[in-house]
Design a protein around this motif. Structure first.
Motif, short mmCIF file in Angstrom:
data_model
loop_
_atom_site.label_atom_id
_atom_site.label_comp_id
_atom_site.label_asym_id
_atom_site.label_seq_id
_atom_site.Cartn_x
_atom_site.Cartn_y
_atom_site.Cartn_z
N LEU A 261 34.77 18.74 -11.61
CA LEU A 261 35.28 19.51 -10.47
C LEU A 261 34.51 20.84 -10.35
O LEU A 261 33.85 21.28 -11.30
CB LEU A 261 36.77 19.79 -10.65
N PRO A 262 34.61 21.49 -9.21
CA PRO A 262 33.97 22.82 -9.07
C PRO A 262 34.54 23.80 -10.10
O PRO A 262 35.69 23.69 -10.53
CB PRO A 262 34.33 23.22 -7.64
N PHE A 263 33.73 24.76 -10.46
CA PHE A 263 34.15 25.73 -11.47
C PHE A 263 35.38 26.52 -11.04
O PHE A 263 36.15 27.00 -11.88
CB PHE A 263 33.00 26.69 -11.79
N ASP A 264 35.58 26.69 -9.72
CA ASP A 264 36.71 27.49 -9.25
C ASP A 264 37.93 26.64 -8.91
O ASP A 264 38.88 27.13 -8.29
CB ASP A 264 36.30 28.33 -8.04
N ALA A 265 37.92 25.34 -9.31
CA ALA A 265 39.06 24.46 -9.00
C ALA A 265 40.31 24.97 -9.71
O ALA A 265 40.26 25.39 -10.87
CB ALA A 265 38.75 23.03 -9.44
N SER A 266 41.42 24.95 -8.95
CA SER A 266 42.70 25.41 -9.54
C SER A 266 43.56 24.25 -10.03
O SER A 266 44.44 24.44 -10.86
CB SER A 266 43.48 26.22 -8.50
N ASP A 267 43.29 23.05 -9.51
CA ASP A 267 44.06 21.87 -9.89
C ASP A 267 43.14 20.95 -10.70
O ASP A 267 42.23 20.31 -10.15
CB ASP A 267 44.57 21.14 -8.65
N TYR A 268 43.33 20.93 -12.01
CA TYR A 268 42.48 20.12 -12.88
C TYR A 268 43.29 19.72 -14.12
O TYR A 268 44.35 20.30 -14.41
CB TYR A 268 41.21 20.88 -13.28
N ASP A 269 42.79 18.72 -14.85
CA ASP A 269 43.51 18.22 -16.03
C ASP A 269 43.07 18.92 -17.31
O ASP A 269 43.90 19.20 -18.19
CB ASP A 269 43.30 16.71 -16.18
N TYR A 270 41.77 19.14 -17.45
CA TYR A 270 41.31 19.81 -18.67
C TYR A 270 39.96 20.47 -18.39
O TYR A 270 39.30 20.18 -17.38
CB TYR A 270 41.18 18.82 -19.84
N VAL A 272 36.26 21.88 -20.40
CA VAL A 272 35.39 22.02 -21.58
C VAL A 272 34.41 23.14 -21.26
O VAL A 272 33.50 22.97 -20.43
CB VAL A 272 34.65 20.70 -21.89
N GLY A 273 34.63 24.29 -21.89
CA GLY A 273 33.86 25.45 -21.53
C GLY A 273 34.22 25.87 -20.11
O GLY A 273 35.40 26.02 -19.76
N MET A 274 33.22 26.00 -19.26
CA MET A 274 33.45 26.38 -17.86
C MET A 274 33.68 25.17 -16.97
O MET A 274 34.11 25.32 -15.82
CB MET A 274 32.26 27.18 -17.34
N GLN A 275 33.39 23.95 -17.51
CA GLN A 275 33.49 22.76 -16.68
C GLN A 275 34.93 22.25 -16.62
O GLN A 275 35.55 21.96 -17.66
CB GLN A 275 32.60 21.63 -17.24
N LYS A 276 35.46 22.15 -15.40
CA LYS A 276 36.81 21.63 -15.19
C LYS A 276 36.72 20.17 -14.76
O LYS A 276 35.80 19.79 -14.03
CB LYS A 276 37.54 22.46 -14.14
N CYS A 277 37.69 19.37 -15.22
CA CYS A 277 37.62 17.93 -14.98
C CYS A 277 38.99 17.35 -14.66
O CYS A 277 40.03 17.86 -15.14
CB CYS A 277 37.08 17.20 -16.21
N ASP A 278 38.98 16.31 -13.86
CA ASP A 278 40.15 15.44 -13.69
C ASP A 278 40.00 14.27 -14.66
O ASP A 278 38.90 13.73 -14.83
CB ASP A 278 40.23 14.92 -12.26
N LEU A 279 41.10 13.86 -15.29
CA LEU A 279 41.11 12.70 -16.18
C LEU A 279 41.87 11.57 -15.48
O LEU A 279 43.03 11.75 -15.09
CB LEU A 279 41.78 13.04 -17.51
N VAL A 280 41.21 10.44 -15.29
CA VAL A 280 41.81 9.31 -14.58
C VAL A 280 41.90 8.11 -15.54
O VAL A 280 40.91 7.74 -16.18
CB VAL A 280 40.99 8.92 -13.34
N THR A 281 43.11 7.52 -15.62
CA THR A 281 43.32 6.32 -16.43
C THR A 281 43.98 5.27 -15.56
O THR A 281 45.06 5.49 -15.02
CB THR A 281 44.20 6.62 -17.65
N LYS A 282 43.32 4.13 -15.38
CA LYS A 282 43.83 3.06 -14.55
C LYS A 282 43.80 1.74 -15.32
O LYS A 282 43.05 1.58 -16.28
CB LYS A 282 43.00 2.90 -13.27
N GLN A 324 42.47 12.43 -28.00
CA GLN A 324 42.49 13.89 -28.07
C GLN A 324 43.57 14.38 -27.11
O GLN A 324 43.40 14.32 -25.89
CB GLN A 324 41.13 14.47 -27.69
N LYS A 325 44.66 14.84 -27.64
CA LYS A 325 45.76 15.33 -26.80
C LYS A 325 45.32 16.57 -26.01
O LYS A 325 44.58 17.41 -26.54
CB LYS A 325 46.96 15.68 -27.68
N ILE A 326 45.79 16.65 -24.77
CA ILE A 326 45.46 17.80 -23.93
C ILE A 326 46.66 18.75 -23.93
O ILE A 326 47.77 18.38 -23.55
CB ILE A 326 45.14 17.36 -22.50
N GLU A 327 46.41 19.96 -24.36
CA GLU A 327 47.44 21.00 -24.37
C GLU A 327 46.85 22.27 -23.77
O GLU A 327 45.76 22.70 -24.16
CB GLU A 327 47.94 21.25 -25.79
#
Length: 570
Positions: A261-270, A272-282, A324-327
């Motif tokens: 996701l963009p660095f300034d995203a406000s809605d994200y799952d986790y 790593v450093g400055m990189q924001k990501c959505d986690l999808v499990t299907k 790896q649990k996300i907290e």
């Protein structure tokens, strides 16, 4: 979904040397790691003398295949001749089923060069052999295909092998199943259900066949087509997906991936450093065709080559995953081992069974959980049999073993049942127990005894005696002699040889008290010819030479005959 049984155990504590054993409260249903129809049966050994193969030579190319089929040859010329080729030389070739201890086919050829059995009974694939014969009068060639059941097809056209299938131009397909049975299919307009072929992935209730591209064909157990589907299209995995992990549970295939996701995203799952990501499990359910998105509780660590995704061999309801649990939007520094079901949720709470558990082994009657501090062993009913200090011991075939200059063995209750040296040696080692290993509940050890010097023999040889110990039978003597391992990869550390006298040796399989062969002329007289493993069944073929004397007086003759022993452990 298989039922989850919840077991509660009373806590207890036992101390033995530096070994600490204990019972802990158990919840989550360890027996969920086994199918509803699973019943543990201790493996037994059967040794069968293949007397019908006396004097035959096992073909070195085919040997014994994984289903126990043997190709062999024997010179049956009335009077042996050294000439080759020799028009009078008569050779017999045989195809033999060692499991059923019966002949499948045989033929005799006279004259010419000596052929090997592998060129007479050509192995198409394990479980299926081709015999080619050309008529001397018509010149026509006939091909006969043999399986365990005998001849399964005779034709004037040769088949083409692909994997475990042989296809003929008339549309017939012979397929060798996992148990060695050869099934015959007929190709036509409609697709043919052949679950034995390597293109199928077996889920709980369906078979999934890979087609071209990313298409899959789904069959039920009755051989009916359920659907054809592009799974990746159904799961709608975007091209921007990264770090994908896949696994199976029940009738479903799971995929988990991340979307940057963009660095300034406000809605994200986790992040790593400055990189924001959505986690999808299907997951895609092959039985009903439904796609489900799961609110998964962490990032699956599949390992470099998927080695951290572990399945129980006795149940297809779930899978062990390191997550790896996300907290607080951050993935944990370490992964947590849990057993997840088809709904994407924890089916067996491994961490409640053993906090910080990071390794699991499910085999036979045991489920073994390990953490950096503890080893815990459960049975198939979910009962905790015992726990031990992981830094001090290992678990081996029903016992905890602490190694060192002295090996100490404990039962699951924490009681010491054996103590012995690691290695034999002179200068004080005579008369001491020397630990040699554990198999199938038997502890093996040897005791070396110094020989008695006499005036005729001032430097006598020492004598080594082999013993076993089990809690059921106590100490038992197998006889004098050294332990000798076979060199074949599968047979190595399975066969041990002991002698009961200086001229009469007996062979045993490690872990079993019944002998495989007796009357051998030396400790290395038994040769491993071949071995295979099908699921939990081990097949092993051994040979030895026996001297046979016939006639009397001046007509007495002596010859060496090769004999074979076939061993099944199941």
């Amino acid at each position: 979904m298989k039922k989850t049984k919840i077991i509660a155990l009373t806590a207890s504590l036992a101390l033995s040397a530096s070994l600490v054993l204990g019972m802990t409260a158990c919840a989550g249903g360890v027996n969920s790691l086994y199918g509803d129809d699973y019943t543990y049966t201790a493996p037994t050994m059967t040794a069968t003398a293949l007397d019908a193969l006396d004097g035959y030579e096992i073909d070195s190319v085919n040997g014994m295949d994984k289903f126990g089929i043997i190709t062999a040859q024997k010179d049956v010329t009335p009077e042996a001749t050294e000439a080759e080729p020799d028009p009078d030389r008569e050779m017999e070739y045989i195809l033999y089923d060692a499991v059923a201890n019966k002949q499948i086919a045989s033929t005799t050829k006279t004259g010419g060069y000596i052929s090997s059995a592998s060129s007479v009974y050509f192995k198409m694939t394990d479980g299926l052999y081709c015999y080619e014969e050309t008529s001397e009068t018509t010149g026509e060639t006939t091909y006969t295909y043999y399986a365990k059941s005998g001849a399964v097809k005779t034709t004037d056209i040769s088949g083409t092998r692909t994997g475990n299938t042989v296809t003929f131009s008339d549309g017939t397909v012979l397929v060798v199943a996992d148990d060695g049975t050869v099934n015959t299919y007929r190709l036509g307009i409609q697709p043919v259900f052949m679950p034995e072929t390597f293109t199928f992935t077996e889920y709980k209730d369906v078979y999934v066949q890979s087609l071209s591209g990313s298409m899959s064909r789904v069959w039920n157990a009755e051989g009916e087509i359920v659907r054809e589907v592009n799974v990746m299209k159904e799961l709608a995995v975007p091209d921007s997906a990264s770090s994908a992990s896949t696994w199976m549970a029940g009738n479903s295939m799971f995929i988990q991936y991340s979307i940057a996701l963009p660095f300034d995203a406000s809605d994200y799952d986790y992040a790593v450093g400055m990189q924001k990501c959505d986690l999808v499990t299907k997951s895609y359910n092959f039985e009903n065709g439904k796609v489900t998105e799961h609110n998964f509780d962490g990032i699956v660590d599949a390992g470099t080559n998927g080695e951290k995704i572990i399945y129980s061999p006795y149940s297809d309801d779930g899978v062990f995953l390191s997550v790896q649990k996300i907290e607080n939007k951050q993935p944990g520094a370490s992964a947590t081992l849990q057993y997840y079901g088809e709904d994407g949720k924890v089916l067996v709470d491994v961490q409640k069974l053993l906090p910080e558990a990071n390794d699991v082994t499910v085999y036979g009657e045991y489920v073994v959980l390990k953490s950096p501090a503890t080893i815990s062993v459960y049975n198939t009913d979910g009962e905790l049999l015992g726990s031990a200090d992981a830094s001090a011991v290992t678990f081996t075939d029903g016992y905890f073993v602490r190694s060192g200059s002295t090996t100490i063995v404990y039962n699951l209750a924490g009681e010491q049942v054996f103590s012995g040296k690691e290695t034999a040696g002179h200068g004080g080692a005579y008369g001491e127990k020397v630990y040699r290993g554990i198999a199938n509940g038997l502890i093996y050890y040897t005791i070396e005894t110094e020989g008695t010097a006499t005036s005729e023999n001032p430097f006598p040889s020492s004598t080594t005696t082999v013993y076993t110990y089990s809690e059921a039978d106590g100490d038992k003597t197998l006889g004098e002699g050294e332990i000798v391992g076979m060199s074949s990869p599968l047979l190595q550390d399975i066969v041990y040889i002991y002698n009961s006298s200086s001229e009469d040796y007996t062979a045993y399989i490690k872990g079993y008290a019944d002998p495989v062969a007796t009357g051998l002329d030396s400790a290395i007289a038994l040769d491993g010819e071949g071995a295979s493993k099908l699921d939990d069944v081990i097949y092993a073929l051994y040979s030895y030479t026996e001297t046979v004397t016939s006639g009397s007086g001046e007509t007495q003759t002596t010859e060496s005959v090769t004999k074979y022993v076939f061993v099944t452990i199941a």
